[in-house]
Every structure is written in C-alpha cells, then in structure tokens.
Design an enzyme around this catalytic site. Structure first.
Site, PDB file in Angstrom:
ATOM      1  N   SER A  13       0.788  -1.262   0.355  1.00 42.51           N
ATOM      2  CA  SER A  13       0.066   0.206  -0.498  1.00 42.51           C
ATOM      3  C   SER A  13       0.444   1.466   0.213  1.00 42.51           C
ATOM      4  O   SER A  13       2.051   0.743   0.767  1.00 42.51           O
ATOM      5  CB  SER A  13      -1.048   0.105   1.009  1.00 42.51           C
ATOM      6  OG  SER A  13      -1.324   1.130   1.762  1.00 42.51           O
ATOM      7  N   TYR A  44      -1.912  -1.514   9.898  1.00 37.16           N
ATOM      8  CA  TYR A  44      -2.543  -1.720   9.035  1.00 37.16           C
ATOM      9  C   TYR A  44      -1.093  -0.892   8.200  1.00 37.16           C
ATOM     10  O   TYR A  44      -0.275  -2.213   6.886  1.00 37.16           O
ATOM     11  CB  TYR A  44      -3.777  -0.645   8.276  1.00 37.16           C
ATOM     12  CG  TYR A  44      -3.898  -1.182   6.652  1.00 37.16           C
ATOM     13  CD1 TYR A  44      -4.029  -2.137   6.142  1.00 37.16           C
ATOM     14  CD2 TYR A  44      -3.606   0.136   5.987  1.00 37.16           C
ATOM     15  CE1 TYR A  44      -4.098  -2.529   4.722  1.00 37.16           C
ATOM     16  CE2 TYR A  44      -3.550   0.130   4.818  1.00 37.16           C
ATOM     17  CZ  TYR A  44      -3.950  -1.285   4.430  1.00 37.16           C
ATOM     18  OH  TYR A  44      -4.389  -1.690   2.730  1.00 37.16           O
TER      19      TYR A  44
END
Length: 282
Positions: free
Chosen positions: A174, A187
């Site tokens: 990401s 995350y």
C-alpha cells in the site's frame, strides 16, 4: 476534478461490495491477449475490490482462478460469475486466512481442482482506524497482522512446493507503507512488512526462476473503505491525491497482470505504484 462518492459506511469488516454505491469498477477495460493462457492462479481476498478486478482480468487473459475469502459469499459468487463469463473455470473457498491450516486447504483444493498452481496473489487485508497508539489493543494488533502478514507467509509457504520456474507471486502492499497514515497504525505497519517480505522472497526464489513482486495501491474504491471509515471520510476518499480522485480496482488490476505474465519476466523484488500520482520511494 474531484470525484466524491455518496457518503456511506458499513458496520462490518471486511465490507461488502454489493452494498456500495456506486459499486466499484472491476471489469477489465480492454480485450485480453492470452497472456495467462492455461495458467492457474490463487487470489486471496478475491471476492471483491482489487481481488475481484484481478480475478476478472486474469480470466480474460486465459487463467483459471481460485479465490479465497472470509465470509462475503454473495460477493464471491459475483466474482465467480465474472470468471465464468470469460469462459474460464474458477472456484471459491471461504475461511480465515490467518489460520495456517486453512491456507494449506486452499492450496490443496486448488491442486485438486486444477492439478497445478502457477500464480499466487496475496491480497487479503483488513484495517481499523485507531487515533492513538494507546487505544490499539493487543487483540486488534494481532488480528491485523494475522490477516495482512501471517496469511502472506502461510500461503506462500503452502504453495511453494508446487510452483515451478516461470511462476509468479504478487503481494499487495500500500501507499501507506511509504507515507504512513495517522489513524491506520497497525495496517500501515503490515504493509511495510509486506514490502520487505516481497524483496526478501524475491532473493530467496530467484534461483528457482520464481519471480516475487508487489503492488502498492493508493486510495482505491473498494469495500474496505466504507467498512473502515465514517461516511464523511468515505465521500472524500482519494481527493488528496494529485489526481484528486479515488482510483478504481480495474485501474490497479493491470499491474498484477503485468507482473504475473511474461511481460514482467525481468521484474522481481519490485513494487508498482498505481496511486493517483503520489510520489513515493520505490
């Protein structure tokens, strides 16, 4: 141009694609060219969002596809219909990918169905907002790492004995691995771990002719967004990118096709960045 979505949120994690308005754009934009003809791929988190877009794109390029997902059965069925629409075979298996035994079951069922595995797409993920590290519980920390990192280790370990030279592994990291995120503490940390895992596995497997790469999407319109953020945030998701809009899953899927096919034959240990123009380190 801003491309805000209607304010919306979902009260379950992971979210449901069928409940999103508008639904994400997951169908491939172009005809296939048989770049994955006869290949067999496993895609974790393949029921919706980026996973569905990759599954559909792979099927259009000639691959048969197994999708692994948690419990979003209607979404998984829609993904299978997309695979079948391309004249390819597919099946879905539900369960917790944070469980090592389930990961072995995914691999075993794929071999039983197709008798080979050529491509592994590690894509399953969950995320939860935490405004302060003090609020991050040990249970959430472990859960996020189990889904986002442990499952990548477990699936890769389970599939490796069955991969041959020319096979490919693609991991979803990401933009948060490079930029961080003020409320996605665990995350972001998992996505940084995935980038490192990708580079290390590429070094381990290069002599076997197995390529390992990653994709680091920016803000993409997937069920994870309304499932993670409040309605106000969801409506403005992606407007902070240079392109000032959220990306669609079918704008990300071609990166996976490239890395999984012979087009990416000289690529390993690399990360592609479909992120709306945000400049990050490689």
């Amino acid at each position: 141009m801003l491309d805000n979505k209607p304010a919306q949120s979902q009260d379950r994690q992971p979210g449901l694609e069928g409940d999103m308005r508008p639904e994400p754009e997951t169908a491939p934009r172009h005809p296939g060219s048989e770049r994955l003809e006869g290949k067999v791929a496993i895609i974790t988190g393949g029921d919706s969002g980026i996973g569905r877009a990759v599954a559909h794109a792979f099927a259009r390029e000639g691959a048969h596809v197994a999708i692994a997902y948690l419990d979003e059965h209607d979404d998984a069925e829609a993904t299978l219909e997309a695979i079948y629409s391309e004249g390819r075979n597919g099946f879905a298996i539900a369960g917790d990918l944070g469980d090592v035994q389930h990961c072995h079951e995914v691999v075993n069922q794929t071999l039983s169905e197709f008798d080979r595995i050529d491509i592994l797409i590690n894509n399953a993920a969950e995320q939860h907002e935490v405004a302060d590290l003090v609020e991050l519980s040990p249970e959430q920390l472990e859960r996020t790492f189990r889904t986002n990192v442990f499952s990548y280790f477990y699936m890769t370990k389970a599939v490796l004995p069955h991969l041959k030279s020319g096979s490919a592994i693609v991991n979803t990291t990401s933009v948060t691995a490079y930029q961080g995120h003020p409320t996605l503490l665990d995350y972001s940390a998992t996505k940084g771990a995935i980038a490192s895992f990708t580079r290390t596995m590429s070094m381990q497997l290069v002599e076997r002719g197995i390529r390992v790469n990653g994709v680091a999407p920016g803000p993409i319109w997937t069920p994870l967004i309304p499932a993670s953020f409040d309605a106000k945030h969801t409506a403005k998701h992606g407007e902070g990118t240079p392109m000032a809009r959220v990306g669609q899953p079918n704008e990300v899927a071609p990166s996976y096709v490239f890395l999984a096919s012979d087009d990416g034959s000289y690529m390993s240990g690399q990360i592609l960045h479909p992120n709306g123009g945000t400049l990050v380190g490689s």
